[in-house]
Design an enzyme around this catalytic site. Structure first.
Site, PDB file in Angstrom:
ATOM      1  N   SER A  93       0.835  -1.201   0.000  1.00 41.84           N
ATOM      2  CA  SER A  93       0.000   0.000   0.000  1.00 41.84           C
ATOM      3  C   SER A  93       0.866   1.247   0.000  1.00 41.84           C
ATOM      4  CB  SER A  93      -0.870   0.010   1.249  1.00 41.84           C
ATOM      5  OG  SER A  93      -1.416   1.304   1.458  1.00 41.84           O
ATOM      6  N   TYR A 115      -1.702   0.746  10.270  1.00 41.98           N
ATOM      7  CA  TYR A 115      -1.682   0.045   8.983  1.00 41.98           C
ATOM      8  C   TYR A 115      -0.412   0.393   8.204  1.00 41.98           C
ATOM      9  CZ  TYR A 115      -3.263  -1.239   4.251  1.00 41.98           C
ATOM     10  OH  TYR A 115      -3.375  -1.775   2.994  1.00 41.98           O
TER      11      TYR A 115
END
Length: 320
Positions: free
Chosen positions: A138, A151
């Site tokens: 990501s 995250y």
């Protein structure tokens, strides 16, 4: 027919990739958390008999080992051409100070340690086939998105690990690629109940003093911004699936693929623009908060009153 193992095939990118690769004639090993779940059943219904479902929680070493044994039994003396690391979670949204330690650990456990465990276990088979390692990461692992610290930190650890492997596996003939998608509808992102439950758990776990300083309305606004961001996410997963196929089949796969609109631009701004520009861009791009934490709102209204009071005094002085 090439062989490939894909993790996290219950839904999202994993499920879509398993279907596509099966249709292309690959022999697919698809790991799912639940063999009786909707995603697993859909794969069995729509894919060829070549597809093998493996029930694996990648955070459980014995389940990873069992998956390796099952895969080896099917492969015989063949190696594994591709490993697609797709399984991942985002169990948190909100300021780092308001994020629970369990959120940080939960993200690390799946996104970093789980992926590390699967990768280490299957590397001998990949080396044997001089195959491909493809990992879905990501942009949050490279750029500091507000409210995504837990995250992002897990994906940053993952990115560094994968980039190191890329150098180490080159002599073995294994090619390593990382895929960086833009925002897509996957996993829990559009599950309303999930967000509510996370929100409630957060409010219950925060210390009264933190809740007082940030304000419940501030925490709720963050949740609503995340929900609306998830609603606007792209439901068409094909750009990411196309990229995975490319990384598996291209004679010279790239080290990094940007999948979806805007990611390349975002990395360009992050890499080549002055910090002040990239910083502002990140804040505008993601969660656009309107509320300040409660303590700061009190502070600024106090400052304002003080200024007004001082101005009035000055005016009185002048009149005198």
């Amino acid at each position: 027919g090439k062989t490939v193992l894909i993790t996290g095939c219950d839904s999202g990118f994993g499920k879509a990739t398993a279907k596509r690769l099966d249709a292309l004639g690959f022999e697919v090993f698809a790991t799912v958390l639940d063999r009786t779940g909707d995603g697993a059943r859909e794969l069995q219904r729509t894919c060829s008999p070549r597809l093998t479902l493996l029930q694996v929680d990648i955070t459980q070493p014995q389940q990873v080992q069992q998956a390796l044994l099952d895969t080896k039994a099917k492969l015989g003396l063949r190696g594994l051409w591709g490993l697609v690391n797709n399984a991942g979670v985002c169990v948190n949204f909100g300021d780092a100070e308001l994020s629970l330690m369990s959120n940080f650990r939960g993200c690390m456990e799946v996104n970093f340690f789980g992926t590390l465990s699967i990768t280490k276990s299957f590397l001998p088979l990949l080396r044997q086939a001089k195959g491909r390692l493809v990992t879905i990461s990501s942009p949050a692992g490279d750029q500091p998105f507000p409210c995504l610290a837990a995250y992002g930190a897990s994906k940053a650890a993952l990115n560094l690990f994968i980039n190191t492997l890329r150098h180490e596996l080159e002599p073995w003939g294994v090619r390593v690629s990382t895929i960086l998608p833009s925002s897509y509808k996957t996993g829990q992102s559009s599950n309303h109940t999930y967000w509510e439950q996370q929100h409630k758990q957060l409010l219950q776990s925060l210390s009264p003093s933190l809740l007082e300083e940030y304000g419940e309305d501030y925490v709720t606004e963050t949740k609503e911004l995340f929900q609306s961001h998830a609603r606007q996410a792209n439901p068409d997963l094909s750009p990411v699936v196309d990229t995975i196929v490319q990384a598996l089949l291209s004679p010279q796969p790239q080290a990094r693929y940007f999948a979806g609109p805007g990611v390349g631009l975002m990395y360009f701004i992050h890499s080549y623009c002055p910090f002040s520009v990239s910083n502002r861009f990140l804040q505008k791009l993601f969660v656009k908060k309107k509320l300040m934490p409660r303590a700061l709102r009190k502070q600024s209204s106090f400052d304002l009153n003080l200024r007004l009071h001082n101005n009035n005094n000055e005016d009185e002085e002048k009149l005198k």
